[in-house]
Write an enzyme that holds these catalytic residues in place. Structure first.
Site, PDB file in Angstrom:
ATOM      1  N   ILE A  13      33.840  39.497  42.498  1.00 37.46           N
ATOM      2  CA  ILE A  13      34.626  40.301  41.556  1.00 37.46           C
ATOM      3  C   ILE A  13      34.425  39.808  40.130  1.00 37.46           C
ATOM      4  O   ILE A  13      34.311  40.601  39.185  1.00 37.46           O
ATOM      5  CB  ILE A  13      36.115  40.271  41.947  1.00 37.46           C
ATOM      6  CG1 ILE A  13      36.330  41.042  43.259  1.00 37.46           C
ATOM      7  CG2 ILE A  13      36.984  40.853  40.836  1.00 37.46           C
ATOM      8  CD1 ILE A  13      37.731  40.904  43.836  1.00 37.46           C
ATOM      9  N   ASP A  17      33.247  29.306  34.991  1.00 35.82           N
ATOM     10  CA  ASP A  17      33.335  28.940  36.402  1.00 35.82           C
ATOM     11  C   ASP A  17      33.119  27.440  36.526  1.00 35.82           C
ATOM     12  O   ASP A  17      32.811  26.756  35.531  1.00 35.82           O
ATOM     13  CB  ASP A  17      32.325  29.716  37.244  1.00 35.82           C
ATOM     14  CG  ASP A  17      32.890  30.079  38.618  1.00 35.82           C
ATOM     15  OD1 ASP A  17      33.442  29.174  39.280  1.00 35.82           O
ATOM     16  OD2 ASP A  17      32.780  31.252  39.043  1.00 35.82           O
ATOM     17  N   ASP A  43      36.098  22.966  35.287  1.00 34.78           N
ATOM     18  CA  ASP A  43      37.018  22.918  36.416  1.00 34.78           C
ATOM     19  C   ASP A  43      38.429  23.107  35.871  1.00 34.78           C
ATOM     20  O   ASP A  43      38.969  22.239  35.176  1.00 34.78           O
ATOM     21  CB  ASP A  43      36.904  21.573  37.135  1.00 34.78           C
ATOM     22  CG  ASP A  43      37.839  21.460  38.335  1.00 34.78           C
ATOM     23  OD1 ASP A  43      38.663  22.378  38.548  1.00 34.78           O
ATOM     24  OD2 ASP A  43      37.754  20.446  39.053  1.00 34.78           O
ATOM     25  N   ASN A  84      40.776  35.385  36.856  1.00 35.51           N
ATOM     26  CA  ASN A  84      40.198  35.853  38.114  1.00 35.51           C
ATOM     27  C   ASN A  84      39.913  34.717  39.091  1.00 35.51           C
ATOM     28  O   ASN A  84      39.818  34.941  40.299  1.00 35.51           O
ATOM     29  CB  ASN A  84      38.897  36.607  37.812  1.00 35.51           C
ATOM     30  CG  ASN A  84      38.114  36.918  39.071  1.00 35.51           C
ATOM     31  OD1 ASN A  84      38.518  37.733  39.889  1.00 35.51           O
ATOM     32  ND2 ASN A  84      36.980  36.242  39.249  1.00 35.51           N
ATOM     33  N   ALA A  85      39.771  33.483  38.609  1.00 36.96           N
ATOM     34  CA  ALA A  85      39.416  32.366  39.481  1.00 36.96           C
ATOM     35  C   ALA A  85      40.435  32.202  40.600  1.00 36.96           C
ATOM     36  O   ALA A  85      41.649  32.256  40.367  1.00 36.96           O
ATOM     37  CB  ALA A  85      39.323  31.079  38.669  1.00 36.96           C
ATOM     38  N   GLY A  86      39.947  32.025  41.812  1.00 32.14           N
ATOM     39  CA  GLY A  86      40.849  31.850  42.943  1.00 32.14           C
ATOM     40  C   GLY A  86      40.109  31.289  44.144  1.00 32.14           C
ATOM     41  O   GLY A  86      38.889  31.437  44.266  1.00 32.14           O
ATOM     42  N   LEU A 110      50.907  27.830  58.579  1.00 32.81           N
ATOM     43  CA  LEU A 110      51.708  26.846  57.845  1.00 32.81           C
ATOM     44  C   LEU A 110      51.930  25.574  58.666  1.00 32.81           C
ATOM     45  O   LEU A 110      51.884  24.453  58.136  1.00 32.81           O
ATOM     46  CB  LEU A 110      53.051  27.466  57.450  1.00 32.81           C
ATOM     47  CG  LEU A 110      53.949  26.628  56.550  1.00 32.81           C
ATOM     48  CD1 LEU A 110      53.246  26.284  55.248  1.00 32.81           C
ATOM     49  CD2 LEU A 110      55.252  27.361  56.268  1.00 32.81           C
ATOM     50  N   TYR A 128      48.040  31.003  50.045  1.00 34.81           N
ATOM     51  CA  TYR A 128      47.412  32.044  49.223  1.00 34.81           C
ATOM     52  C   TYR A 128      48.425  33.123  48.839  1.00 34.81           C
ATOM     53  O   TYR A 128      48.516  33.527  47.671  1.00 34.81           O
ATOM     54  CB  TYR A 128      46.249  32.654  50.005  1.00 34.81           C
ATOM     55  CG  TYR A 128      45.449  33.684  49.251  1.00 34.81           C
ATOM     56  CD1 TYR A 128      44.528  33.312  48.280  1.00 34.81           C
ATOM     57  CD2 TYR A 128      45.596  35.046  49.525  1.00 34.81           C
ATOM     58  CE1 TYR A 128      43.778  34.257  47.597  1.00 34.81           C
ATOM     59  CE2 TYR A 128      44.845  35.996  48.846  1.00 34.81           C
ATOM     60  CZ  TYR A 128      43.943  35.597  47.888  1.00 34.81           C
ATOM     61  OH  TYR A 128      43.208  36.535  47.221  1.00 34.81           O
ATOM     62  N   LYS A 178      49.695  34.191  45.084  1.00 37.35           N
ATOM     63  CA  LYS A 178      49.484  35.536  44.549  1.00 37.35           C
ATOM     64  C   LYS A 178      50.804  36.253  44.265  1.00 37.35           C
ATOM     65  O   LYS A 178      50.884  37.081  43.346  1.00 37.35           O
ATOM     66  CB  LYS A 178      48.615  36.345  45.513  1.00 37.35           C
ATOM     67  CG  LYS A 178      47.182  35.804  45.627  1.00 37.35           C
ATOM     68  CD  LYS A 178      46.467  35.752  44.286  1.00 37.35           C
ATOM     69  CE  LYS A 178      45.011  35.360  44.401  1.00 37.35           C
ATOM     70  NZ  LYS A 178      44.312  35.344  43.107  1.00 37.35           N
TER      71      LYS A 178
END
Length: 476
Positions: free
Chosen positions: A248, A267, A290, A317-319, A326, A382, A386
Site C-alpha cells: 500500500i 521506511d 526506524d 502508513n507504516a504498520g 492473546l 493489531y 488500529k
C-alpha cells in the site's frame, strides 16, 4: 496477487456456471485512469422538498463535465415531485452513471417516502460501476428530534442500496454541515464547505472510489482551497509517506506523485533497496528511518525542516503484524505492534506539530483497519493498535481544526498484498467474497482514498474514518 476466481467469472464458462449455481459474481470494477470522465453515463439529480444542496450539486456536476440527465427526467424532481421510471428511447432504456439525491429537506420520518419515490423507479437503471450519493444534514445539527431521526435513517438506506444494486455500483451518504445557514437570507453553503463537497463528490463519482461503498462521510468545519487543475490536485504539496517501500505504501507514493505531490518516502533501513526504487520511480526522496528509535521523531523533523521547510501532508502508513491469540502472545509481540502502529504516530505528530512543520491547510492521515472496528481472532494487538488510530483521529480533529489542519483515517478491508497472499486459501476466499463487491481490493484503492483526503480541496473533511473494504460484512 491474482484473483483466479474473479478472472474465471469473466469468461463465458464462468458466467454460465455462476448463473447456474448462484455463486459469488465479482464485477469488473471501474478504476481511475488519467483522462477518464468521472462517469460513464449521465447523472440524475433529485431533491426532497425544501432541500438545500440540489443547486450546489448541480453546479459541481456541471463544473466537473458530468452530463446531467435529460431535462424531462430532471424536471420530475423539481420541487420533490415523484420520479418516473427510467425512460425508453426506442428499444433502449435510459441508463444513468449516477443517482444523487439531496435529502436535507427531510425533517420527519414520514417524509422518508420521498427516497422510495426517487430510487424505486431507477433501481435497475444504473450502469455497471455506477454511483449513488445521498446528501444529508448531520443529525447532531438538526433542530428537532424528528429531523435528527429522519437524517440518521439515511444510513440504513445507503448501506442497503450498496448491497442491492450490484454490478459494481457503490453507495455513499455525505452529511454536509448546516453551518452558514441564515434564516433571514436562506441556506448558504460556506466556501470551504462547498469546495470540500466538490472534492468529495468528484472522488465518489470517479473510479478512484471503486472499492469504497456504504460509507458515511462528514463535510464541514475546515479550510479548503480548490486546485488550479483537478487532474493534479496536489501540485506544490510536500507529502510524507511512512512504510513506503512496498504494498500500500508504494502504491500511495505513486498515486500522490501522479497527483503532483513531492513525495518523501520513508521506511526502515532493511527495506532500503526497495524504498530507493520507489523514490526513484516517482522522482521523490527516500528516508531510511526506524520509527521506533527514541530519536526518530526529532531526526525526521530535522530532515523535513532542512530539506523542505515544512510537510503539508503526513500519511502514517507504516504498520506490522505479530499474530497470536492473546493467551499465547508474548509481551514483545504486543509491544512491537502497539509501538509501530500507534505510539510512533503519536510521537511523530507531537514533534511535527510542536515545531509547526505542518502548516495551516495541512493534513494528517492515518491507516487503520477494519480489524480496529470489528476485531479479529489472533490479532488482539493489531486490532487494539488500529482502534487506537481511530481514537487518535477522534481526539485530534477538534483541536487541530483550530489550526486549519484536518485529520482523517482510512480503514482497509481485504486488500490483495503479499501479506494476504500468505493467508490459507479458504480464509483468503472468505475475505475476498464477504463484501458487497465480492472481491478483494487493490493497494491502489487505499492509495486513491488517501489521495482524496490529502487534497487541499478536502480541508473541510475532517474527523472521518473511511473504510476501503468493498462494504465488508465484517464490522458492518
Amino acid at each position: 496477487m491474482t484473483d483466479r476466481y474473479a478472472s474465471f467469472v469473466q469468461s463465458a464458462a464462468g458466467r454460465a456456471l455462476v448463473k447456474r449455481l448462484g455463486l459469488p459474481d465479482p464485477p469488473r470494477l471501474r478504476r481511475h485512469r488519467p483522462g477518464d470522465p468521472l462517469l460513464a453515463g449521465p447523472a440524475l439529480v433529485g431533491a426532497a422538498t425544501g432541500g438545500r444542496l440540489a443547486e450546489p450539486i448541480t453546479k459541481i456536476l456541471a463544473a466537473a463535465g458530468v452530463e446531467l440527465a435529460d431535462p424531462a427526467a430532471a424536471a420530475d424532481w423539481a420541487g420533490g415531485a415523484p420520479a418516473q421510471p427510467a425512460r425508453s428511447h426506442g428499444d433502449t432504456q435510459q441508463r444513468y452513471g449516477a443517482l444523487l439525491f439531496d435529502a436535507t429537506g427531510i425533517t420527519d420520518s414520514a417524509e422518508l417516502r420521498q427516497l422510495y419515490d426517487f430510487f424505486h423507479p431507477q433501481a435497475r437503471a444504473v450502469l455497471p460501476s455506477g454511483r449513488v450519493i445521498v446528501l444529508g444534514t448531520p443529525p447532531q445539527e438538526c433542530p428537532t428530534p424528528r429531523e435528527a431521526t429522519a437524517q440518521r435513517a439515511l444510513e440504513g438506506l445507503v448501506r442497503s442500496i450498496g448491497k442491492e444494486f450490484g454490478r459494481g455500483t457503490t453507495a455513499q451518504l455525505v452529511y454536509v454541515t448546516r453551518t452558514g445557514s441564515d434564516a433571514a437570507t436562506g441556506p448558504a453553503l460556506p466556501a470551504d464547505t462547498a469546495t470540500s463537497l466538490e472534492s468529495t463528490v468528484r472522488f465518489l463519482l470517479s473510479g478512484r472510489s471503486a472499492y469504497v461503498s456504504g460509507q458515511v462521510i462528514r463535510v464541514g468545519g475546515g479550510a479548503a482551497s480548490a486546485p488550479a487543475d483537478w487532474d493534479r490536485p496536489l501540485d506544490g504539496q510536500v507529502v510524507l509517506v511512512t512504510g513506503a517501500a512496498r504494498g500500500i505504501g508504494a502504491a500511495l507514493a505513486k498515486v500522490l506523485a501522479r497527483d503532483g505531490a513531492q513525495v518523501v518516502a520513508l521506511d526502515i533501513p532493511a527495506a532500503g533497496d526497495a524504498l530507493a526504487a520507489v523514490a526513484n520511480d516517482i522522482g521523490g526522496t527516500a528516508v531510511q528511518l526506524d520509527l521506533t528509535a527514541p530519536d526518530a521523531p526529532t531526526r525526521l523533523a530535522e530532515h523535513l525542516a532542512s530539506r523542505h521547510g515544512r510537510v503539508d501532508v503526513v500519511v502514517h502508513n507504516a504498520g506490522i503484524t505479530r499474530d497470536k491469540t492473546l493467551g499465547r502472545m508474548d509481551a514483545d509481540r504486543w509491544d512491537q505492534v502497539i509501538d509501530v502502529n500507534l505510539s510512533s504516530q503519536e510521537r511523530i505528530n507531537d514533534v511535527l506539530l510542536e515545531r509547526e512543520l505542518i502548516p495551516a491547510g495541512g493534513r494528517v492521515i492515518s491507516v487503520s483497519s477494519i480489524a480496529g472496528i470489528a476485531g479479529n481472532r489472533g490479532q488482539t494487538n493489531y486490532a487494539t493498535s488500529k482502534a487506537g488510530v481511530i481514537g487518535l483521529v477522534d481526539s485530534l480533529a477538534p483541536a487541530l481544526r483550530e489550526r486549519g489542519i484536518s485529520v482523517n483515517a482510512v480503514a482497509p478491508g481485504f486488500i490483495e498484498t503479499r501479506l494476504t497472499a500468505r493467508i490459507p486459501l479458504v480464509v483468503r476466499e472468505a475475505g475476498r467474497r464477504m463484501n458487497s463487491l465480492a472481491q478483494g481490493g487493490l493497494p491502489v484503492d487505499v492509495a486513491e482514498t488517501i489521495g482524496w483526503l490529502a487534497w487541499p480541496a478536502s480541508g473541510a473533511v475532517s474527523g472521518n474514518v473511511v473504510r476501503v473494504c468493498g462494504q465488508s460484512l465484517l464490522g458492518a
